[in-house]
Design a protein around this motif. Structure first.
Motif, PDB file in Angstrom:
ATOM      1  N   PRO A  16     -26.740 -45.605  23.560  1.00  0.00           N
ATOM      2  CA  PRO A  16     -27.397 -46.161  24.655  1.00  0.00           C
ATOM      3  C   PRO A  16     -26.523 -46.641  25.702  1.00  0.00           C
ATOM      4  CG  PRO A  16     -27.900 -47.436  22.449  1.00  0.00           C
ATOM      5  CD  PRO A  16     -26.556 -46.470  22.259  1.00  0.00           C
ATOM      6  N   SER A  17     -27.346 -46.999  26.784  1.00  0.00           N
ATOM      7  CA  SER A  17     -26.469 -47.071  27.989  1.00  0.00           C
ATOM      8  C   SER A  17     -27.340 -48.149  29.047  1.00  0.00           C
ATOM      9  CB  SER A  17     -26.018 -46.228  28.968  1.00  0.00           C
ATOM     10  OG  SER A  17     -25.304 -45.144  28.308  1.00  0.00           O
ATOM     11  N   TYR A  18     -26.684 -48.389  30.026  1.00  0.00           N
ATOM     12  CA  TYR A  18     -27.707 -49.303  31.160  1.00  0.00           C
ATOM     13  C   TYR A  18     -28.626 -48.366  31.627  1.00  0.00           C
ATOM     14  CZ  TYR A  18     -28.330 -51.874  35.205  1.00  0.00           C
ATOM     15  OH  TYR A  18     -28.876 -52.675  36.645  1.00  0.00           O
ATOM     16  N   TYR A 435     -33.213 -45.415  27.360  1.00  0.00           N
ATOM     17  CA  TYR A 435     -32.336 -45.932  26.590  1.00  0.00           C
ATOM     18  C   TYR A 435     -30.712 -45.485  27.074  1.00  0.00           C
ATOM     19  CZ  TYR A 435     -34.879 -48.658  22.914  1.00  0.00           C
ATOM     20  OH  TYR A 435     -35.623 -49.411  22.196  1.00  0.00           O
ATOM     21  N   CYS A 436     -30.974 -43.985  27.577  1.00  0.00           N
ATOM     22  CA  CYS A 436     -29.602 -43.435  27.961  1.00  0.00           C
ATOM     23  C   CYS A 436     -29.312 -43.803  29.548  1.00  0.00           C
ATOM     24  CB  CYS A 436     -29.416 -42.205  27.601  1.00  0.00           C
ATOM     25  SG  CYS A 436     -29.621 -41.775  25.809  1.00  0.00           S
ATOM     26  N   GLY A 437     -30.415 -44.432  30.028  1.00  0.00           N
ATOM     27  CA  GLY A 437     -30.260 -44.488  31.530  1.00  0.00           C
ATOM     28  C   GLY A 437     -30.231 -43.241  32.316  1.00  0.00           C
ATOM     29  N   CYS A 438     -31.185 -42.207  31.724  1.00  0.00           N
ATOM     30  CA  CYS A 438     -31.320 -40.864  32.316  1.00  0.00           C
ATOM     31  C   CYS A 438     -32.819 -40.942  32.776  1.00  0.00           C
ATOM     32  CB  CYS A 438     -30.863 -39.597  31.509  1.00  0.00           C
ATOM     33  SG  CYS A 438     -29.370 -39.750  30.797  1.00  0.00           S
ATOM     34  N   SER A 446     -26.590 -33.806  31.097  1.00  0.00           N
ATOM     35  CA  SER A 446     -25.115 -34.222  31.563  1.00  0.00           C
ATOM     36  C   SER A 446     -24.466 -35.447  30.975  1.00  0.00           C
ATOM     37  CB  SER A 446     -24.954 -33.844  32.904  1.00  0.00           C
ATOM     38  OG  SER A 446     -26.181 -34.303  33.674  1.00  0.00           O
ATOM     39  N   TYR A 447     -25.454 -35.879  30.349  1.00  0.00           N
ATOM     40  CA  TYR A 447     -25.073 -37.441  29.656  1.00  0.00           C
ATOM     41  C   TYR A 447     -24.029 -37.280  28.623  1.00  0.00           C
ATOM     42  CZ  TYR A 447     -26.057 -42.019  27.422  1.00  0.00           C
ATOM     43  OH  TYR A 447     -25.840 -43.101  26.874  1.00  0.00           O
TER      44      TYR A 447
END
Ligand code: IMP
Length: 477
Positions: A16-18, A435-438, A446-447
């Motif tokens: 997960p990311s911002y 959750y992945c900020g995509c 490309s994450y």
């Protein structure tokens, strides 16, 4: 010898990311081959217990696309494609018509047979009137001629059709059908209120530039000639070369041959390696389908001892394909909506699913009640029963050979209608993207922040140490 590690969807998770947006704001449109843009990145599998016209219509109305299987005669497959293409239109390009000297009875017959409510009337191709159920409502004598009952000089649209202009005409004249004519009065199309309303009801439908639903069709690698002509005539949007082993001379030659014979885009497959992807792209494939052995009904890996766990296969194929701008479709092995997020983050543009769609109302076949619960049949195209109906060549077998199956026949729980189920799948994907900020699928591709998990990690991720008392619509074991 180097034995390479390879992973399946269950072996990995996305980190997960911002994010500074909500999942509902994500964009899940994708291109699966030239001019074929989906509003949700899902294809229903070309299997005889998954995709016929009803499923293809339902999934395209909600933004995905169906691939009509090929365990049926070429003419029947083309008829089904045509039915999907006719389901929704902006403009009907070749509307059914009637001549002035036909009878009212003939018109009722045509209208009933094709489930329509009116017909343009033509004389030598030129429009001279329109006849609808409204014109015939009080007409007791069914032998009366069309010319005596029709509305002559109907409101028309002249020249290049324009939908907004058509909507204004419908409102101004309170009509339901608007014939389109050229400068010489020759009928060139028909616009109906019913079609405009359907478009309003399904704003996310996956459509071609003429507002018709998208649909694909499976074709064999050998003996496709008649089929592709009939399907192209029916305006199919893309072909899928339907072969279990796509890294073969036959499939590469089929891709090249179909590309030279028609303008319809061709998806080649199935492959599971970077080299396999390269060979099909070199042959001219517009997109690549990846999956050797991940299918829920598939026994290829145990029967033949080959295959690549699907996550690794998608990563490998997309390394080649994405660098050459060719979309990849991850086919098989999707068990939960989270697997869709993983497949797309691994590099795929869309996923093809059989199992999860086979239990829906719109799949072929009726519901089965077994021990008090409702199911639908789901079988591999390499199962004994499917081979007996003609799909053996997908598994490189001749019709006169004793079948050696690569799939099983089974059943899956009945899941009701497609719309709410698709909502669960797509929202699961959107949540993953959140959750992945995509924000879109390009960003997700490309994450590339995956972690490998252990068996303990997988166990922890599933429901544990509790009995489920109320199954949610998106999870069961
Ligand atoms: P599922 O969604 O995991 O059930 O996988 C569906 C995919 O399995 C299909 O799109 C095909 O590529 C593949 N498939 C269909 N029938 C068979 C079979 O009999 N053996 C192996 N693979 C199959």
């Amino acid at each position: 010898m180097i034995i390479e590690e390879s992973l399946s969807y269950d072996d990995v998770l996305l980190l997960p990311s911002y994010a500074d947006f909500l999942p509902g704001e994500t964009d899940v449109t994708c291109t699966i081959c030239p001019d074929v843009v989906l509003n949700v990145p899902l294809l229903t599998a070309a299997m005889d217990t998954v995709t016929e016209q009803e499923m293809a219509i339902a999934v395209a109305l909600h933004g995905g696309v169906g691939v009509i299987h090929r365990n049926m005669a070429p003419a029947e497959q083309a008829r089904q494609v045509r039915t999907v293409k006719r389901h929704l239109n902006w403009i009907i390009e070749s509307p059914l018509t009637v001549e002035k000297d036909r009878t009212v009875r003939d018109v009722w017959d045509i209208m009933e047979r094709y489930n329509i409510s009116g017909l343009p009337v033509v004389e030598d191709g030129k429009l001279c009137g329109i006849i609808t159920s409204r014109d015939m409502r009080f007409c007791r004598d069914l032998t009366l001629k069309v010319g005596d009952v029709m509305t002559a000089d109907p409101i028309v649209m002249q020249g290049k059709p324009d939908i907004d202009h058509a909507k204004r005409k419908f409102d101004a004249h309170k009509i339901e059908k608007l014939p389109v004519v050229d400068d010489n009065g020759v009928l060139t199309g028909l616009i109906t209120v019913k079609d405009i309303e359907k478009h309003n009801d399904f704003p996310h439908a996956a459509t071609d530039p003429n507002g018709r639903l998208l649909v694909g069709a499976a074709i064999p690698a050998v003996g496709f000639e008649q089929r592709i002509e009939l399907l192209a005539d029916a305006r199919v949007d893309f072909f899928v070369i339907d072969a279990a082993h796509g890294d073969t001379k036959n499939v590469a030659e089929a891709v090249a041959a179909v590309k030279t014979r028609t303008k319809v885009p061709v998806i080649g497959g199935n492959i599971a390696t970077r080299e396999g992807a390269k060979r099909l792209i070199d042959a001219g494939a517009d997109a690549i389908k990846v999956g050797v052995g991940p299918g829920s009904i598939c026994t290829t890996r145990v029967v033949a001892g080959i295959g690549v766990p699907q996550f690794t296969a998608v990563v490998a194929a997309t390394e080649e394909a994405n660098s050459r701008g060719v979309p990849v479709i991850a086919d098989g092995g999707i068990k939960y909506s989270g697997d869709i997020t993983k497949a797309l983050a691994a590099g795929a543009s869309a996923v093809m699913i059989g199992n999860l769609f086979a239990g829906l109302k719109e799949s072929p076949g009726t519901e089965i009640i077994y021990e008090g619960r409702i199911f639908k049949s789901y079988r591999g195209m390499g199962s004994l029963a499917a081979i007996q109906q003609g799909s053996g060549d997908r598994y490189q077998m001749n019709a006169d050979e004793d079948p050696v199956p690569e799939g099983i026949e089974g059943r899956v729980p009945y899941k009701g209608e497609l719309k709410p189920f698709l909502h669960q799948l797509v929202t699961g994907l959107r949540k993953g993207m959140g959750y992945c900020g995509c924000r879109n699928l390009e960003q997700l591709r490309s994450y590339r922040k995956f972690i490998k998990i252990t068996a303990a990690g997988l166990r922890e991720g599933h429901v544990h140490d509790v009995s489920i008392t109320q199954e949610p619509p998106n999870y069961s074991r």
